[in-house]
Motif scaffolding. Structure first.
Motif, PDB file in Angstrom:
ATOM      1  N   GLY B  77       4.716   4.302  -0.057  1.00  0.00           N
ATOM      2  CA  GLY B  77       5.208   3.316   0.908  1.00  0.00           C
ATOM      3  C   GLY B  77       4.317   2.092   0.970  1.00  0.00           C
ATOM      4  O   GLY B  77       3.176   2.095   0.515  1.00  0.00           O
ATOM      5  N   TYR B  78       4.843   1.066   1.552  1.00  0.00           N
ATOM      6  CA  TYR B  78       4.180  -0.242   1.648  1.00  0.00           C
ATOM      7  C   TYR B  78       2.814  -0.136   2.332  1.00  0.00           C
ATOM      8  O   TYR B  78       1.882  -0.850   1.985  1.00  0.00           O
ATOM      9  N   HIS B  82       2.839   7.459   4.011  1.00  0.00           N
ATOM     10  CA  HIS B  82       3.973   8.368   3.893  1.00  0.00           C
ATOM     11  C   HIS B  82       3.676   9.467   2.869  1.00  0.00           C
ATOM     12  O   HIS B  82       3.704   9.208   1.664  1.00  0.00           O
ATOM     13  N   ASP B 221       4.749   2.448  -8.719  1.00  0.00           N
ATOM     14  CA  ASP B 221       4.711   3.278  -7.506  1.00  0.00           C
ATOM     15  C   ASP B 221       4.728   4.771  -7.837  1.00  0.00           C
ATOM     16  O   ASP B 221       4.022   5.563  -7.222  1.00  0.00           O
ATOM     17  N   ASP B 249      12.693   0.314  -2.621  1.00  0.00           N
ATOM     18  CA  ASP B 249      11.489   1.105  -2.438  1.00  0.00           C
ATOM     19  C   ASP B 249      11.699   2.432  -3.158  1.00  0.00           C
ATOM     20  O   ASP B 249      12.826   2.839  -3.421  1.00  0.00           O
ATOM     21  N   HIS B 251      11.443   6.396  -2.860  1.00  0.00           N
ATOM     22  CA  HIS B 251      11.523   7.326  -1.732  1.00  0.00           C
ATOM     23  C   HIS B 251      11.037   8.704  -2.170  1.00  0.00           C
ATOM     24  O   HIS B 251      11.017   9.013  -3.371  1.00  0.00           O
ATOM     25  N   PRO B 282      17.307   5.007   3.331  1.00  0.00           N
ATOM     26  CA  PRO B 282      16.756   4.011   4.256  1.00  0.00           C
ATOM     27  C   PRO B 282      17.849   3.298   5.041  1.00  0.00           C
ATOM     28  O   PRO B 282      19.020   3.339   4.662  1.00  0.00           O
ATOM     29  N   TYR B 315       7.494   6.162   9.171  1.00  0.00           N
ATOM     30  CA  TYR B 315       6.699   5.687   8.038  1.00  0.00           C
ATOM     31  C   TYR B 315       7.063   4.238   7.758  1.00  0.00           C
ATOM     32  O   TYR B 315       8.052   3.728   8.283  1.00  0.00           O
ATOM     33  N   SER B 317       8.273   1.408   5.285  1.00  0.00           N
ATOM     34  CA  SER B 317       8.879   0.944   4.041  1.00  0.00           C
ATOM     35  C   SER B 317       9.077  -0.564   4.180  1.00  0.00           C
ATOM     36  O   SER B 317       8.510  -1.199   5.075  1.00  0.00           O
ATOM     37  N   TRP B 318       9.889  -1.143   3.317  1.00  0.00           N
ATOM     38  CA  TRP B 318      10.017  -2.604   3.304  1.00  0.00           C
ATOM     39  C   TRP B 318      10.593  -3.185   4.583  1.00  0.00           C
ATOM     40  O   TRP B 318      10.455  -4.382   4.838  1.00  0.00           O
ATOM     41  N   GLY B 354      14.310   0.626   5.671  1.00  0.00           N
ATOM     42  CA  GLY B 354      13.950  -0.035   4.419  1.00  0.00           C
ATOM     43  C   GLY B 354      14.521  -1.433   4.365  1.00  0.00           C
ATOM     44  O   GLY B 354      14.730  -2.075   5.386  1.00  0.00           O
TER      45      GLY B 354
END
Lengths: 288, 776
Positions: B77-78, B82, B221, B249, B251, B282, B315, B317-318, B354
């Motif tokens: 995650g960003y 997470h 990632d 993203d 997952h 998301p 968590y 995410s974007w 997301g």
């Protein structure tokens, strides 16, 4: 999903299949638009499916008429109802209900008998047939036949009077005694297709040539565990002139319809909304 | 005169898609492939006391089971907050506890049910305002909110400002302060999430068949998550059945599938069911926006001040980074002398959000455009006029530093006002059961990529073979938006090669050159420019050889029908290429080109010209509200958008209609209903995505501003169509009923409740109360 399928082609084969499996767990299906979803949510191990989709018997499928009524085979699909000119002309309520059901793909396979036997409070064709005072013709695997008014055939949420030996062969609707009718199906939902009614109102009124209401059949869907035939609202209308119904009479009629509503709140709408809309649409049926 | 560009061309893979021949991730079958299934938490907030997989392991057909204790992985995650598989605690209802790989999907699902987890249920926190309180426990143990933002449950925070706010407030005749609430909605991609993983334990290479929108970032990632080298991971994208930002993203299910493949030594596939897709993919970021805006006595905007609290979920995410886009709209949609923007994403025990087409912009635009209508009403000015006098203009450099070298904002507004009969509908008295209304909404979005990563570029390799066929190897990605068709069209236009002789290769990270990915409406812009650069190089090669073969001197070749022509000289392309291949000095007809947009990074204050160009659009939407049922029906959508230049009209129309379908659903029906962190409507029965039968007539009027940065003058167009839709619909409903809605979706029940409230609007008086100014 894991189950055995029996696909009878004739009535004797069908009745034998029911007879032979009395000691087992079986379900009867035709269009499978509801049944498959139910199967997905349950254990199907050991289940037997009696599949009516390959039945060739015309009694189960045809739409016909005699002097007193129309007969609709239990396996008639919603699309076949929509395409039938007599149904469209005589019973707009049923035509509209069939036409507002789900989507073209589903209407092509979903049957009248299935809609009834699924016993959903929001069944579209069922609501129309209740307003039309339809009767179910039931056969069993011992060779017996019986008739029962649809509104009494449905006994409660997901309950009918059918025994394990029985199934519906066809449904009859009494013929209109007047050509002067006001008939329609109001379905309230948030999208035009692929919708299950949040509230529905099925109405079928017959008037004499002066406009006096001689028959009133009104049923409301998705507002109670079963689809009620709103007797007191219908009685209120009978004898009144359709062209001359005052605002206060419309209110009274709507109140009487509403008295049959005992809705739940769920993710789609609150009980408040269901009652409010039922009351509102009941008033509007005289306006068109 | 263009021969190809500006004329409608069917999608390259259109026939395969409609005939069922297209190979989606779900269609992939590899030898000995296993099927994976994921055990998710039973409770959105709990401690895990124990996990017992023994019964599941003993089930015939189960090949491997993994839990957090079996794997050595990094958080994802960003914010790297997470864990892929959870241990100790679970924090939201999509949390992954264990995963099974088995011979069939049925066995895997059954094994999941046999895993015994003992929980200690905890009272979760489902309201971000509650989460911000000091007494609330810390939700994400990896969150750095306390150190970074002074609150343990704050996941991310942004501050932006320009201009002198106090001075502008003092100038304001009208100030409107409102609070807006935006729901959680989902992409509802028709193809559910899917991945197939294969690990080669001889060379340590991992191949993933994935629907990612960003294969190179994804490669990085996955590598980080699994502690692998990125180049050992090959990402192959099968045909993707819907992206809309959901696949921006990585997952947890994706590294989980890779881990199952690594551990089992066999290929593993994970396919989501529709229910799982609703629960575990998301969502758009839900948020509460408090917006204060002002204008002076002439209706000129003075300032915008906004504070946003976003439900980040458990968590990060974007979704937490949507302020990058939102602050653009608050600072620069219309002329805004002063702006102050604060946004806080707050951890809760809800599912994490997301990115989603529009990236925060539909939410921002809904609040901005609603406030504009309210200011106009307060001032007694027409809603059309106030927009026109404040609209963005060519040459404008906004407070944030966005430079509008071309700008179709005013033509777009004027077009929809005129075409929709806006003034007439606004002035028509409104009585009876069905009330008609019309509403305006405009938007600003990046149109030339967005420089967020170190490169916003895209590479292209071109090859022409002995038979005159062209292969375009592009870094860019196709997720249904039609970019590969546009690339083929550009090649047809420039090289005169027919469509049948063009192949676009864009699905394999082992082959294709770098690109950031498909997001920010950037693909046709960056990939188109990159292709044009490559075409220029290959033309130089072809020209050099043709000059030699024909013994002429020119660089002015006409390319048509597979030929190169100059005056009476002509030669077939394939002939030129054969001479390159087979005659001395033997060379390939191949070139590489890398395009980097001229955009700049924003500075630490988020200022700078972040995109190659900017897209503008206005929508005027006509609705009919049924006062009996509360249902709102959209009758007509008039949309005018500055697309720079139309490349493929039919493709563009598709983007318009698709975007509008999402926008209308966002406005009226779509909402994920959560009760204490548990999704109550994980199906299309309960989640009301509209269908084709609900689509209104879409009247589209492209505005062509020929921006020199874009290929042939074009701008990105993908996200724009849904951005102002909810705003315009909300304004239209307000116009129809005289009642305004500050939250989405505007459901039938909300409408009826508003109409049944103690002070219902008086029939017939709604429209007359509003002055309507004619403007030309």
């Amino acid at each position: 999903m894991n189950f055995d399928v029996i696909s009878p082609k004739t009535t004797p084969e069908l009745l034998n299949a029911i007879y032979d499996n009395q000691s087992k767990n079986f379900r009867i299906g035709a269009g499978f638009t509801d049944l498959i979803n139910q199967f997905k949510a349950q254990e199907t191990e050991g289940l037997i499916l009696i599949n009516l989709a390959q039945l060739t018997e015309v009694d189960f499928k045809k739409i016909s008429e005699n002097e007193i009524n129309f007969q609709i085979g239990a396996l008639t699909t919603a699309s076949e109802l929509i395409d039938n000119k007599s149904i469209k002309e005589n019973f707009p309520v049923l035509y509209q209900a069939a036409n507002k059901l789900a989507s073209t793909q589903i209407r092509n396979v979903a049957t009248v008998g299935g809609n009834i036997c699924n016993v959903s409070p929001s069944g579209d064709m069922t609501a129309a047939l209740i307003a039309l005072k339809a009767t179910c013709h039931i056969i069993d695997c011992d060779g017996n036949e019986r008739k029962e008014l649809l509104s009494s055939f449905i006994r409660g949420l997901k309950k009918t009077s059918l025994t394990k030996k029985e199934l519906i062969k066809n449904i009859t609707i009494p013929k209109n005694f007047s050509k002067n009718i006001k008939s329609g199906y109001e379905k309230v939902g948030s999208r035009k297709s692929m919708e299950i009614a949040i509230v529905s109102l099925a109405y079928h009124l017959q008037m004499d040539d002066k406009g006096v209401i001689t028959y009133a059949g009104v049923a409301c869907g998705a507002v109670a565990p079963t689809i009620p035939f709103t007797t007191s609202a219908c009685e209120f209308l009978t004898g009144k002139n359709i062209n001359d119904i005052s605002d206060s009479e419309k209110e009274e009629f709507a109140k009487r319809v509403l008295s049959y509503a005992n809705p739940i709140s769920d993710i789609r709408a609150s009980d408040w909304y269901r009652k409010e809309v039922l009351f509102n649409i009941s008033k509007t049926i005289f306006e068109r | 005169m263009m021969k190809v560009i500006g004329k409608s061309h069917q999608k390259l893979d259109g026939k395969e898609r409609v005939s069922g021949k297209a190979v989606y991730g779900h269609d992939i079958e590899l030898p000995n492939m296993l099927h994976g299934s994921i055990l998710r938490t039973k409770y959105p907030c709990a401690e895990i006391i124990s996990i017992d997989t023994s019964k599941a392991l003993s089930l015939d057909g189960v090949e491997c089971i993994i839990t957090a204790n079996d794997v050595d992985v990094n958080n994802i995650g960003y914010k790297k907050d997470h864990p892929i598989l959870k241990k100790g605690t679970v924090n939201c209802n999509r949390d992954e506890i264990a995963a099974v790989a088995a011979r069939t999907k049925e066995i895997a699902d059954k094994a999941i049910q046999l895993i015994e987890v003992e929980y200690k249920i905890k009272e979760g926190v489902y309201d971000p305002f509650e989460a911000l309180k000091e007494t609330t426990p810390r939700i994400n143990e990896f969150g750095k909110g306390a150190e970074q933002f002074g609150n343990k449950n704050m996941a991310e925070s942004f501050h932006y400002e320009h201009g002198n706010l106090e001075e502008q407030k003092a100038k304001s005749k009208v100030i409107i302060k409102k609070r807006y609430e935006l729901p959680r909605v989902t992409h509802a991609c028709i193809a559910t999430s899917n991945i197939t993983a294969e690990f080669n334990n001889f060379d340590g290479r991992l191949t993933l068949w994935s629907s990612t929108q960003v294969p190179f970032l994804y490669q990085r990632d996955i590598a980080h998550a699994l502690k692998m080298e990125p180049s050992k991971i090959r990402v192959i994208q099968p045909i993707i059945g819907g992206g809309f930002g959901s696949k921006l993203d990585m997952h947890p299910f994706e590294p989980i599938c890779a881990l199952l493949a690594i551990k089992s030594g066999k290929p593993v596939q994970i396919l989501y069911s529709r229910e799982e897709e609703f629960i575990a993919s998301p969502t758009r970021q839900p948020m509460v926006i408090e917006l204060t805006t002002g204008c002076d006595e002439n209706g000129k905007f003075t300032f915008r001040e906004v504070e946003i609290i976003k439900d980040n979920g458990a968590y990060t995410s974007w979704g937490a980074t949507t302020p990058f886009v939102m602050m653009q709209s608050y600072s620069s949609l219309y002329q805004v002398p002063a702006c102050k923007f604060d946004s806080h994403a707050v951890y809760t025990n809800n599912p994490f959000a997301g990115s989603f087409r529009g990236y925060g912009n539909p939410q921002a635009t809904f609040s901005i455009e609603s406030n504009i209508d309210l200011m106009a009403e307060e001032l007694g000015m027409s809603q059309a006029e106030i927009r026109l006098i404040n609209a963005n203009y060519k040459g404008e450099i906004t407070g944030q530093g966005l430079h509008f070298k071309t700008c179709g904002a005013i033509p777009a507004l004027k077009t929809v006002i005129e075409k929709s009969n806006y003034d007439k509908i606004m002035a028509t008295p409104n009585t009876g059961r069905y009330r008609r209304g019309v509403g305006l909404g405009s938007m600003l979005h990046v149109g030339g990529g967005a420089k967020i990563y170190r490169s916003d570029g895209c590479g292209t390799t071109l090859k022409i073979d002995d038979y005159g066929y062209l292969t375009i190897v592009t870094g860019s990605n196709e997720i249904g938006q039609g970019s590969e068709t546009v690339l083929a069209m550009i090649a047809m236009e420039e090289l005169g090669i027919p469509k049948e002789k063009i192949k676009v290769i864009n699905t394999d990270t082992d082959v294709k050159p770098w690109d950031v990915g498909v997001h920010a409406s950037r693909t046709s812009f960056v990939a188109g420019n990159s292709l044009l650069g490559a075409i220029k190089l290959i033309k130089e090669k072809l020209s050099k050889k043709a000059i030699e073969l024909l013994d002429v001197v020119t660089d002015d070749w006409e390319y048509a029908n597979g030929m190169m022509r100059f005056n009476e000289f002509e030669i077939k392309l394939d002939k030129v290429v054969r001479e390159m291949h087979f005659a001395s000095p033997h060379e390939l007809c191949m070139v590489n080109y890398f395009y980097e947009p001229p955009s700049k990074f924003q500075d630490k204050d988020f200022k700078g010209d972040v995109s190659g160009n900017y897209a503008f659009a206005s929508q005027a939407i006509e609705v009919e509200v049924d006062t009996v049922t509360g249902n709102v029906r959209v009758l007509n959508v008039h949309v005018s958008q500055d697309v720079g230049r139309v490349l493929n009209p039919v493709g563009l129309q598709g983007q318009m209609e698709g975007g509008l379908a999402t926008g209308i659903g966002y406005a009226l029906t779509e909402e994920m209903i959560y009760e204490k962190g548990v999704l109550k409507n994980p199906s299309f029965h309960g989640y009301k995505m509209l269908t084709s039968t609900d689509m209104p007539d879409v009247h589209f009027y492209p505005i062509e501003t020929y921006d020199e940065a874009g290929p042939y003058g074009s701008k990105g167009a993908g996200e724009a169509p849904l951005i102002p839709t909810a705003a315009a619909i909300a304004n239209a409903v307000s116009n129809a009923l005289g009642v305004r809605f500050y939250s989405l979706p505007i459901t039938a029940e909300k409408v009826l409740r508003a109409l049944a409230s103690p002070t219902p609007p008086k029939e017939g008086l709604l429209r007359e109360a509003k002055p309507v100014t004619k403007h030309q």
